[in-house]
Design an enzyme around this catalytic site. Structure first.
Site, PDB file in Angstrom:
ATOM      1  N   ALA A   1       0.846  -1.197   0.000  1.00  0.00           N
ATOM      2  CA  ALA A   1       0.000   0.000   0.000  1.00  0.00           C
ATOM      3  C   ALA A   1       0.881   1.245   0.000  1.00  0.00           C
ATOM      4  CB  ALA A   1      -0.923   0.002   1.218  1.00  0.00           C
ATOM      5  N   ASP A   2       0.345   2.301  -0.580  1.00  0.00           N
ATOM      6  CA  ASP A   2       1.050   3.577  -0.551  1.00  0.00           C
ATOM      7  C   ASP A   2       0.027   4.700  -0.662  1.00  0.00           C
ATOM      8  OD1 ASP A   2       3.935   4.684  -0.604  1.00  0.00           O
ATOM      9  OD2 ASP A   2       2.865   5.905  -2.068  1.00  0.00           O
ATOM     10  N   GLN A   3       0.441   5.876  -0.206  1.00  0.00           N
ATOM     11  CA  GLN A   3      -0.455   7.017  -0.230  1.00  0.00           C
ATOM     12  C   GLN A   3       0.334   8.263  -0.627  1.00  0.00           C
ATOM     13  OE1 GLN A   3      -2.110   8.657   3.569  1.00  0.00           O
ATOM     14  NE2 GLN A   3      -4.068   8.018   2.711  1.00  0.00           N
TER      15      GLN A   3
ATOM     16  N   ALA B   1      -3.318   3.741  -2.653  1.00  0.00           N
ATOM     17  CA  ALA B   1      -3.242   2.589  -3.553  1.00  0.00           C
ATOM     18  C   ALA B   1      -3.003   1.317  -2.758  1.00  0.00           C
ATOM     19  CB  ALA B   1      -2.108   2.781  -4.560  1.00  0.00           C
TER      20      ALA B   1
END
Length: 202
Positions: free
Chosen positions: A78-80, A115
């Site tokens: 996950a990433d933001q 994401a």
């Protein structure tokens, strides 16, 4: 109690406490294995400029890298990213940069692009990006200083210098987007994929 039906635990390629809390609260049996990647280098080498594309790339890379060392297991990356118009924000390096970020965001609407990706043995099986619109209150400098005093070192752990689930809630006027997107792990599309693989009991 767990609703996870995989033979092996799910792997979360993240050291984020909020992401780990979201999976734990949803009764998912998982292990946290942080991905060892240089996020800024991956981003620069890609040449991508879209906040959503950057978040998706980093989520994929985290999942892919960890999955190579975890044969047979499903790995979630996950990433933001945070964008204000065309400007992208990274985690502040310290109090001064945190104050600068808050001053720039105050009274304006920014976007959080979250994401999530799932990989198995180096192959990406699923990815999705969700966006939340965040409108921060008008803030005067003295209010920013009080917030920074109270929040302490946590301001350097999140892009934008806030954690909405904690003291950061005081900074906002309006929020449009789901809770999980804001906390950096879009659970609804992730769980839909996991159910399609018959990995969840519910």
């Amino acid at each position: 109690m767990t609703v996870w039906r995989g033979q092996l635990p799910l792997i979360l390629a993240s050291q984020s406490r909020s992401r780990q809390m979201l999976l734990a609260n949803a009764a998912i049996d998982f292990e946290a294995v942080p991905a060892e990647i240089d996020e800024r280098a991956v981003q620069q080498e890609s040449g991508l400029t879209s906040p959503s594309d950057i978040a998706a790339l980093l989520a994929r890379e985290k999942a892919r890298i960890v999955s190579i060392d975890k044969p047979g297991q499903f790995v979630v990356g996950a990433d933001q990213t945070l964008s204000l118009g065309t400007k992208l924000f990274s985690k502040p390096a310290g109090r001064v940069q945190a104050a600068e970020q808050l001053s720039a965001l105050a009274g304006r609407t920014h976007q959080l692009h979250s994401a999530v990706a799932v990989a198995r043995e180096g192959k990406i099986l699923f990815e999705a990006v969700s966006v939340a619109e965040m409108t921060m209150r008008q803030l005067i400098q003295s209010q920013i200083e009080v917030y920074l005093d109270e929040a302490g070192e946590t301001v350097t752990s999140s892009v934008g210098a806030y954690q909405l689930e904690r003291l950061g809630v005081h900074l906002f006027e309006r929020i449009e987007g789901d809770h999980f997107t804001i906390l950096g792990l879009p659970l609804l599309p992730l769980f839909e994929f996991l159910r399609s693989e018959r990995l969840l009991a519910i």
